[in-house]
Write a protein that holds these residues in place. Structure first.
Motif, PDB file in Angstrom:
ATOM      1  N   ARG A 109      28.646   9.907   6.500  1.00 29.00           N
ATOM      2  CA  ARG A 109      27.287  10.421   5.782  1.00 29.00           C
ATOM      3  C   ARG A 109      26.985   9.896   4.288  1.00 29.00           C
ATOM      4  NH1 ARG A 109      23.344  11.760   9.360  1.00 29.00           N
ATOM      5  NH2 ARG A 109      23.669  13.428  10.750  1.00 29.00           N
ATOM      6  N   ALA A 110      28.089  10.461   4.066  1.00 26.45           N
ATOM      7  CA  ALA A 110      28.311  10.479   2.818  1.00 26.45           C
ATOM      8  C   ALA A 110      28.970   8.935   1.912  1.00 26.45           C
ATOM      9  CB  ALA A 110      29.324  11.324   1.536  1.00 26.45           C
ATOM     10  N   TRP A 111      29.500   8.405   2.806  1.00 29.69           N
ATOM     11  CA  TRP A 111      30.271   6.956   2.305  1.00 29.69           C
ATOM     12  C   TRP A 111      29.320   6.070   3.236  1.00 29.69           C
ATOM     13  CZ3 TRP A 111      35.149   4.040   2.033  1.00 29.69           C
ATOM     14  CH2 TRP A 111      36.295   5.641   1.804  1.00 29.69           C
ATOM     15  N   ALA A 112      28.580   6.152   3.986  1.00 31.81           N
ATOM     16  CA  ALA A 112      26.891   5.303   4.338  1.00 31.81           C
ATOM     17  C   ALA A 112      26.323   5.137   3.031  1.00 31.81           C
ATOM     18  CB  ALA A 112      26.288   5.543   5.736  1.00 31.81           C
ATOM     19  N   ALA A 113      25.803   6.750   2.410  1.00 33.62           N
ATOM     20  CA  ALA A 113      24.975   6.507   0.869  1.00 33.62           C
ATOM     21  C   ALA A 113      26.038   5.514   0.070  1.00 33.62           C
ATOM     22  CB  ALA A 113      24.916   7.979   1.136  1.00 33.62           C
ATOM     23  N   ALA A 114      26.967   6.233  -0.103  1.00 34.18           N
ATOM     24  CA  ALA A 114      27.352   5.262  -1.161  1.00 34.18           C
ATOM     25  C   ALA A 114      27.600   3.390  -0.917  1.00 34.18           C
ATOM     26  CB  ALA A 114      29.108   5.637  -0.961  1.00 34.18           C
ATOM     27  N   TYR A 115      27.252   2.896   0.159  1.00 42.21           N
ATOM     28  CA  TYR A 115      27.156   1.558   0.354  1.00 42.21           C
ATOM     29  C   TYR A 115      25.910   1.550   0.154  1.00 42.21           C
ATOM     30  CZ  TYR A 115      32.443   1.111   1.171  1.00 42.21           C
ATOM     31  OH  TYR A 115      33.477   0.331   0.240  1.00 42.21           O
ATOM     32  N   GLY A 116      24.798   2.296   0.810  1.00 42.51           N
ATOM     33  CA  GLY A 116      23.568   1.831   1.062  1.00 42.51           C
ATOM     34  C   GLY A 116      22.701   1.887   1.830  1.00 42.51           C
ATOM     35  N   LEU A 117      23.783   2.236   3.022  1.00 41.54           N
ATOM     36  CA  LEU A 117      23.528   2.185   4.699  1.00 41.54           C
ATOM     37  C   LEU A 117      22.696   3.036   5.299  1.00 41.54           C
ATOM     38  CD1 LEU A 117      26.717   0.547   5.002  1.00 41.54           C
ATOM     39  CD2 LEU A 117      24.973  -1.037   4.778  1.00 41.54           C
ATOM     40  N   THR A 118      22.444   3.125   6.479  1.00 43.50           N
ATOM     41  CA  THR A 118      21.910   4.151   7.252  1.00 43.50           C
ATOM     42  C   THR A 118      22.868   4.231   8.480  1.00 43.50           C
ATOM     43  OG1 THR A 118      21.085   2.155   9.062  1.00 43.50           O
ATOM     44  CG2 THR A 118      19.569   3.272   7.637  1.00 43.50           C
ATOM     45  N   HIS A 119      23.101   4.934   9.066  1.00 46.10           N
ATOM     46  CA  HIS A 119      24.181   5.876   9.819  1.00 46.10           C
ATOM     47  C   HIS A 119      24.541   4.490  10.942  1.00 46.10           C
ATOM     48  CE1 HIS A 119      27.165   8.299  11.436  1.00 46.10           C
ATOM     49  NE2 HIS A 119      26.230   7.634  12.492  1.00 46.10           N
ATOM     50  N   THR A 120      23.396   3.855  11.283  1.00 47.93           N
ATOM     51  CA  THR A 120      23.496   2.954  12.216  1.00 47.93           C
ATOM     52  C   THR A 120      24.647   1.488  11.456  1.00 47.93           C
ATOM     53  OG1 THR A 120      21.482   3.660  12.834  1.00 47.93           O
ATOM     54  CG2 THR A 120      22.321   1.414  14.272  1.00 47.93           C
ATOM     55  N   GLN A 121      23.184   0.856  10.119  1.00 50.59           N
ATOM     56  CA  GLN A 121      24.377   0.478   9.150  1.00 50.59           C
ATOM     57  C   GLN A 121      24.952   0.485   9.175  1.00 50.59           C
ATOM     58  OE1 GLN A 121      21.319   0.493   6.206  1.00 50.59           O
ATOM     59  NE2 GLN A 121      20.059  -1.255   7.381  1.00 50.59           N
ATOM     60  N   TRP A 122      25.846   1.879   8.595  1.00 53.09           N
ATOM     61  CA  TRP A 122      27.551   2.418   9.092  1.00 53.09           C
ATOM     62  C   TRP A 122      28.210   1.727   9.703  1.00 53.09           C
ATOM     63  CZ3 TRP A 122      30.808   3.258   5.011  1.00 53.09           C
ATOM     64  CH2 TRP A 122      32.303   4.022   5.392  1.00 53.09           C
ATOM     65  N   ASP A 123      27.740   2.410  11.144  1.00 51.15           N
ATOM     66  CA  ASP A 123      28.518   1.429  11.676  1.00 51.15           C
ATOM     67  C   ASP A 123      28.433   0.317  12.208  1.00 51.15           C
ATOM     68  OD1 ASP A 123      28.681   4.697  12.815  1.00 51.15           O
ATOM     69  OD2 ASP A 123      26.929   4.689  14.097  1.00 51.15           O
ATOM     70  N   ASN A 124      28.407  -0.281  12.392  1.00 53.32           N
ATOM     71  CA  ASN A 124      28.330  -1.411  12.415  1.00 53.32           C
ATOM     72  C   ASN A 124      28.555  -2.514  11.506  1.00 53.32           C
ATOM     73  OD1 ASN A 124      26.101  -1.622  14.736  1.00 53.32           O
ATOM     74  ND2 ASN A 124      23.968  -2.486  13.401  1.00 53.32           N
ATOM     75  N   ALA A 125      29.167  -1.878  10.381  1.00 56.16           N
ATOM     76  CA  ALA A 125      29.853  -2.290   8.942  1.00 56.16           C
ATOM     77  C   ALA A 125      30.854  -2.183   9.565  1.00 56.16           C
ATOM     78  CB  ALA A 125      29.150  -1.683   7.801  1.00 56.16           C
ATOM     79  N   ILE A 126      31.290  -0.923   9.924  1.00 52.26           N
ATOM     80  CA  ILE A 126      33.053  -0.369  10.320  1.00 52.26           C
ATOM     81  C   ILE A 126      32.987  -0.792  11.447  1.00 52.26           C
ATOM     82  CG2 ILE A 126      32.286   1.599  11.988  1.00 52.26           C
ATOM     83  CD1 ILE A 126      34.913   1.821   7.996  1.00 52.26           C
ATOM     84  N   GLN A 127      32.466  -1.346  12.421  1.00 48.50           N
ATOM     85  CA  GLN A 127      33.258  -1.984  12.684  1.00 48.50           C
ATOM     86  C   GLN A 127      33.417  -3.373  13.038  1.00 48.50           C
ATOM     87  OE1 GLN A 127      33.331  -0.922  16.360  1.00 48.50           O
ATOM     88  NE2 GLN A 127      34.880  -2.926  17.195  1.00 48.50           N
ATOM     89  N   ALA A 128      32.301  -4.342  12.259  1.00 48.45           N
ATOM     90  CA  ALA A 128      32.503  -5.492  11.925  1.00 48.45           C
ATOM     91  C   ALA A 128      34.003  -5.724  11.077  1.00 48.45           C
ATOM     92  CB  ALA A 128      31.346  -6.085  10.756  1.00 48.45           C
ATOM     93  N   THR A 129      33.882  -4.239  10.320  1.00 48.51           N
ATOM     94  CA  THR A 129      35.263  -4.590   9.390  1.00 48.51           C
ATOM     95  C   THR A 129      36.499  -4.419  10.078  1.00 48.51           C
ATOM     96  OG1 THR A 129      34.164  -3.686   7.785  1.00 48.51           O
ATOM     97  CG2 THR A 129      36.897  -2.841   7.673  1.00 48.51           C
ATOM     98  N   ARG A 130      36.575  -3.980  11.122  1.00 52.12           N
ATOM     99  CA  ARG A 130      37.706  -3.299  12.031  1.00 52.12           C
ATOM    100  C   ARG A 130      37.797  -5.109  13.447  1.00 52.12           C
ATOM    101  NH1 ARG A 130      36.299   2.445  13.215  1.00 52.12           N
ATOM    102  NH2 ARG A 130      36.724   3.512  11.116  1.00 52.12           N
ATOM    103  N   ASP A 131      36.459  -5.438  13.329  1.00 51.89           N
ATOM    104  CA  ASP A 131      36.822  -6.678  13.535  1.00 51.89           C
ATOM    105  C   ASP A 131      37.816  -7.613  13.284  1.00 51.89           C
ATOM    106  OD1 ASP A 131      35.612  -5.921  16.067  1.00 51.89           O
ATOM    107  OD2 ASP A 131      33.644  -6.505  15.964  1.00 51.89           O
ATOM    108  N   THR A 132      36.788  -7.742  11.780  1.00 50.80           N
ATOM    109  CA  THR A 132      37.427  -8.650  10.588  1.00 50.80           C
ATOM    110  C   THR A 132      39.049  -8.734  10.749  1.00 50.80           C
ATOM    111  OG1 THR A 132      35.477  -9.196   9.924  1.00 50.80           O
ATOM    112  CG2 THR A 132      37.290  -9.860   8.897  1.00 50.80           C
TER     113      THR A 132
END
Length: 145
Positions: A109-132
């Motif tokens: 939650r703290a990381w998502a807030a720092a990146y300006g993301l919702t929890h769902t957006q955070w999950d998608n971004a972290i998954q995109a990061t790992r996929d990359t």
């Protein structure tokens, strides 16, 4: 990701020369030309300066396709890893590790807030990061064969 063609289009639309934009952004004309031709991904400082000189938010200079990684999102915000780490209250090395898809975080939650993301957006971004990260490893190992 920075979109050099978009930056050039906004500059031309404003009727501003490369030299004038460089002066307004307090950088060299070669830095502007390099960014516009997408020779390399400009630093967050350069992106922020170009955006400010053009009078647009840094997000206006980003491509709008694909799934953004955490690094893409941080750069769209115009922040360095050090600045993001300060937002979260951790060390820069931890931001680097997470943006490379290594390890996990204790307080999403703290990381998502720092990146300006919702929890769902955070999950998608972290998954995109790992996929990359997986794609990069796969590309390196397949070249060795």
């Amino acid at each position: 990701m920075f979109d050099g063609a978009r930056a050039r289009a906004l500059r031309e639309q404003a009727g501003v020369s490369v030299e004038s934009l460089a002066a307004a952004a307090q950088m060299s004309p070669n830095t502007i030309r390099s960014a516009e031709t997408s020779c390399h991904e400009p630093s967050p400082r350069v992106i922020t300066a170009i955006a400010a000189a053009l009078g647009v938010p840094p997000t206006e200079l980003a491509t709008r396709c694909g799934r953004p990684t955490l690094r893409d999102i941080r750069r769209r915000l115009g922040l360095s890893q050090t600045e993001m780490a300060q937002r979260i209250g951790i060390g820069r090395q931890m931001v680097s590790r997470i943006e490379r898809g290594v390890g996990g975080v204790r307080s999403p939650r703290a990381w998502a807030a720092a990146y300006g993301l919702t929890h769902t957006q955070w999950d998608n971004a972290i998954q995109a990061t790992r996929d990359t990260a997986r794609q990069k490893v796969h590309a390196k190992t397949s070249r060795r064969r």
